[in-house]
Design a protein around this motif. Structure first.
Motif, mmCIF file in Angstrom:
data_model
loop_
_atom_site.group_PDB
_atom_site.id
_atom_site.type_symbol
_atom_site.label_atom_id
_atom_site.label_comp_id
_atom_site.label_asym_id
_atom_site.label_seq_id
_atom_site.Cartn_x
_atom_site.Cartn_y
_atom_site.Cartn_z
ATOM 1 N N UNK A 45 0.918 -1.350 0.174
ATOM 2 C CA UNK A 45 0.228 0.029 -0.118
ATOM 3 C C UNK A 45 0.827 1.208 -0.040
ATOM 4 N N UNK A 46 1.686 1.307 -0.997
ATOM 5 C CA UNK A 46 2.588 2.779 -1.150
ATOM 6 C C UNK A 46 1.775 3.905 -1.060
ATOM 7 N N UNK A 47 0.686 4.027 -1.723
ATOM 8 C CA UNK A 47 0.277 5.494 -1.748
ATOM 9 C C UNK A 47 -0.425 5.906 -0.170
ATOM 10 N N UNK A 48 -0.999 4.853 0.485
ATOM 11 C CA UNK A 48 -1.181 5.508 1.794
ATOM 12 C C UNK A 48 -0.127 5.753 2.784
ATOM 13 N N UNK A 52 0.768 9.379 4.262
ATOM 14 C CA UNK A 52 1.148 9.715 5.654
ATOM 15 C C UNK A 52 2.358 10.439 5.871
ATOM 16 N N UNK A 53 3.045 10.808 4.778
ATOM 17 C CA UNK A 53 4.303 11.584 4.795
ATOM 18 C C UNK A 53 5.374 10.602 4.785
ATOM 19 N N UNK A 54 5.523 9.402 4.457
ATOM 20 C CA UNK A 54 6.458 8.543 4.234
ATOM 21 C C UNK A 54 6.544 8.013 2.719
ATOM 22 N N UNK A 55 7.289 8.918 2.122
ATOM 23 C CA UNK A 55 7.715 8.910 0.647
ATOM 24 C C UNK A 55 8.730 8.091 0.095
ATOM 25 N N UNK A 73 10.415 8.997 6.442
ATOM 26 C CA UNK A 73 9.983 10.432 5.991
ATOM 27 C C UNK A 73 11.220 11.020 5.306
ATOM 28 N N UNK A 74 12.555 10.406 5.472
ATOM 29 C CA UNK A 74 13.740 10.991 5.219
ATOM 30 C C UNK A 74 14.221 10.103 4.035
ATOM 31 N N UNK A 75 14.852 10.683 3.132
ATOM 32 C CA UNK A 75 15.338 10.228 1.960
ATOM 33 C C UNK A 75 16.752 8.975 2.232
ATOM 34 N N UNK A 76 16.805 8.019 1.597
ATOM 35 C CA UNK A 76 17.864 7.134 1.657
ATOM 36 C C UNK A 76 18.935 7.158 0.563
ATOM 37 N N UNK A 77 20.215 6.754 0.526
ATOM 38 C CA UNK A 77 20.979 7.007 -0.585
ATOM 39 C C UNK A 77 21.041 5.832 -1.352
ATOM 40 N N UNK A 78 20.858 4.672 -0.561
ATOM 41 C CA UNK A 78 21.041 3.470 -1.325
ATOM 42 C C UNK A 78 20.275 2.097 -0.716
ATOM 43 N N UNK A 79 20.044 1.116 -1.227
ATOM 44 C CA UNK A 79 19.037 -0.025 -0.931
ATOM 45 C C UNK A 79 19.944 -1.239 -1.249
ATOM 46 N N UNK A 80 19.896 -2.266 -0.321
ATOM 47 C CA UNK A 80 20.434 -3.494 -0.648
ATOM 48 C C UNK A 80 19.744 -4.775 -0.079
#
Length: 271
Positions: A45-48, A52-55, A73-80
DNA sequence: ATGGTTGTCCTACAA
């Protein structure tokens, strides 16, 4: 900067999205790590969450079982994403926070869902228990889970082991119950020690005090006898030990309507 | 007491 971070085994994110929203609206952590999302990434449920502010969302889902996610709520640099025991199970995801979030010294966050291990605590008879033990061994041997020096790493999740005597309602009665058998508790402690991690709950709460994050569904009233276990954990690297400002277990969430059997566990750090 | 409940997805299986 204040960074508040929650781990929660939600036991189906689609079924309990309203409970997640209720939690996020009141607690407002910067980051939420979920386990047992139980859906493929396209069904999350991405849109929800975005509303809520969690983009910023990192997903490792699979159909019907397991599944982990980090929503922020805050952006991350990378995912693993890592796999363990040569299985395709969705049991790990990690992200790192840095410049994009206004964090000068990088923060690495691992979110785990360790196998529950079935009912019989014998790896020769029960393949699921064998898998759990091998999974814990691989965590111990995993080099990226060995922060050193000034590394600022956090490891959270449903680790499905209650390592200490007062992490269960009855040490004696649970010694042969999967989640608290000596072979498991020793392996979890080995993983903790291999990475020189700090177990935040036990760094803050005396060993003599009972601490639980999970209460079984298999009883009419979860409050009777308070038969809980501490299965959900937050570990930080030594460089973050003094950054911990607060730690809390939202026990009330076990009484919410159609609850998860696990409750949210939150750490607040000054980073 | 050796049970009990829940979720996914259709019949057991995993937790």
């Amino acid at each position: 900067m204040r960074l508040s971070l929650t781990t929660w085994n939600i036991n189906s994110v689609r079924l309990r999205i309203d409970l997640v929203a209720k939690f996020l609206k009141s607690a407002r952590p910067e980051v939420l790590c979920l386990q047992e999302t139980k859906c493929i990434d396209d069904a999350f449920p991405l849109k929800r969450f975005k509303r809520l502010g969690y983009e910023h969302i990192a997903l490792n889902g699979q159909k019907g079982y397991h599944g982990v996610a980090i929503v922020s709520k805050i952006p991350f640099e990378s995912k693993d994403i890592r796999t363990f025991c040569d299985k395709v199970d969705s049991r790990h995801i990690s992200v790192s926070f840095g410049d994009k979030a206004g964090i000068a010294r990088p923060l690495v966050l691992h979110n785990f869902y360790v196998p529950a291990g079935g009912d019989i605590p014998d790896p020769l008879v029960n393949e699921k228990f064998d898998h759990k033990l091998r999974f814990l061994d691989e965590m111990t041997a995993c080099e990226p889970l060995h922060p050193r020096g000034e590394d600022r790493h956090i490891l959270v999740g449903d680790l499905n082991v209650a390592p200490h005597e007062n992490d269960v309602w009855s040490h004696k009665q649970l010694l042969k119950v999967v989640s608290h058998t000596p072979v498991e508790t020793e392996k979890l402690k080995a993983a903790l020690e291999a990475g020189e991690w700090i177990d935040v709950a036990r760094d803050r709460i005396p060993m003599s005090e009972k601490v639980y994050t999970w209460w079984s569904y298999r009883s009419a009233d979860w409050t009777v006898g308070d038969r809980g276990r501490r299965l959900d954990h937050i570990w930080v690297s030594r460089a973050l030990k003094d950054a911990v400002q607060d730690f809390r277990i939202l026990r009330d969430a076990r009484s919410w309507e159609r609850p998860s059997d696990h409750v949210p566990v939150t750490v607040t750090l000054e980073v």
